[in-house]
Enzyme design. Structure first.
Site, PDB file in Angstrom:
ATOM      1  N   ALA A  56      51.303  42.601  18.542  1.00 29.82           N
ATOM      2  CA  ALA A  56      49.879  42.279  18.506  1.00 29.82           C
ATOM      3  C   ALA A  56      49.167  42.957  17.338  1.00 29.82           C
ATOM      4  CB  ALA A  56      49.230  42.668  19.829  1.00 29.82           C
ATOM      5  N   HIS A  57      47.855  42.740  17.259  1.00 34.35           N
ATOM      6  CA  HIS A  57      47.082  43.223  16.126  1.00 34.35           C
ATOM      7  C   HIS A  57      46.983  44.743  16.082  1.00 34.35           C
ATOM      8  CE1 HIS A  57      43.266  42.447  18.777  1.00 34.35           C
ATOM      9  NE2 HIS A  57      43.934  43.483  19.193  1.00 34.35           N
TER      10      HIS A  57
END
Length: 338
Positions: free
Chosen positions: A246-247
């Site tokens: 994820a980010h």
């Protein structure tokens, strides 16, 4: 600040316009004529940027921030430092998202040319049929790009890389000798949303993905670009098929992730860490150097360097194995099934 290779700047814009756009109210109406040209988180904000505060636990960050303006709630209005314009709203993060959409726009590959005329190729680059290369992209010597792969505007790929078929690459900087297998998606927006006055809104993801030298990304894996900062994968890290990163995740060097591993946002992983298949890590967790996470473990707390954890919720593996053994003995005890 968003990388201009990947994002167009649409500013500057006055605070009065942003207040009208987001439904916020300027604490000092005279600040309406002031201009900002970008959004930024508190830690990296400058006098010509606007940020937000959605939780008082970050009040110290706001106090030391250089932000020229900030979205915050009426309850937190007194926290705005001198010289920082306050825009009052019940939904600061959603207002920040509206400002980000007004000030920044992802670059797109428009027109009828599959390979942009201003893309740059070093010697012996090979493009298979159906490849799309956006404007400003750069591909290093002897790199091979598989059929139907899409390389977005501004993407940089190093030398001696192998990019498989049907890969999507955007908002990314790749080092040398990187291998990305078929179907992987690198640089799409991370999962960021905030509650607004009219429902849930997406928060623009304005960061990048950085893959350092020697990284391998398996088939159909996804690595999201950062929300504010970058998502980065360290040298020689090997990622299996069907992995989700994820980010804002930062992965160290020489890490290994088996298939179906899922890493939530803003996780930090040290050098040499290893993850078994279907391991999962919650957001904002720190995994120390050389730590190991057993298959199917669910990690919700920081793991110190060198430790091996397993189970759900994750814990030191010997403790988890003792618990499993105790439960097994209890279940098999005479009369336990009555």
């Amino acid at each position: 600040m968003p990388d201009p290779r990947f994002f167009e700047d649409l500013g500057p814009v006055t605070l009065a316009e942003l207040a009208s756009l987001t439904g916020a109210e300027l604490l000092a109406p005279d600040d309406g004529a002031r201009q900002v040209r970008a959004v930024a988180v508190l830690a990296s904000a400058q006098p010509d940027t606007i940020s937000f505060l959605s939780d008082r636990k970050h009040a110290d960050e706001l106090a030391s921030s250089k932000a020229g303006a900030v979205f915050l709630t009426q309850r937190d209005a007194d926290l705005a430092p001198e010289g920082c314009a306050a825009l009052i709203t019940p939904v600061p993060q959603a207002a920040y998202a509206g400002a980000a959409n007004r000030l920044h726009r992802p670059r797109r590959h428009l027109g009828d040319q599959a390979v942009s005329a201003d893309a740059v190729f070093e010697e012996d680059v090979v493009l298979a049929p159906g490849v799309v290369v956006g404007p400003g992209a750069r591909i290093g010597a002897r790199t091979l790009v598989g059929a139907n792969t899409v390389i977005g505007p501004g993407v940089t790929i190093g030398r001696d890389c192998v990019i498989g078929a049907n890969v999507t690459l955007g908002f990314a900087l790749l080092g040398d000798r990187v291998r990305i297998l078929a179907g992987a998606v690198i640089g799409e927006p991370g999962f960021g949303a905030a509650g607004g006055t009219k429902g849930v809104v997406d928060i623009p993801q304005l960061g990048r993905v950085i893959l350092q030298d020697g990284v391998t990304v398996g088939a159909n894996s996804c690595i999201d670009r950062g929300a504010f900062d970058d998502t980065s994968i360290g040298e020689n890290t090997k990622i299996d098929n069907l992995v989700q990163i994820a980010h804002n995740v930062r992965v160290g060097r020489n890490c290994v992730m088996a298939a179906h591993t899922g890493i939530s946002g803003s996780v930090t992983i040290g050098d040499g860490a290893a993850f078994g298949g279907r391991a999962g890590v919650a957001d904002h967790v720190s995994i120390g150097d050389g730590a190991q996470v057993a298959a199917a473990a669910g990690v919700f707390r920081d793991i110190p360097a060198g430790e091996t954890w397993g189970g759900f919720p994750g814990q030191p593996i010997r403790r988890w194995m003792r618990e499993v053994a105790w439960l097994s003995r209890s279940a098999n005890r005479k009369g336990a099934d009555k």
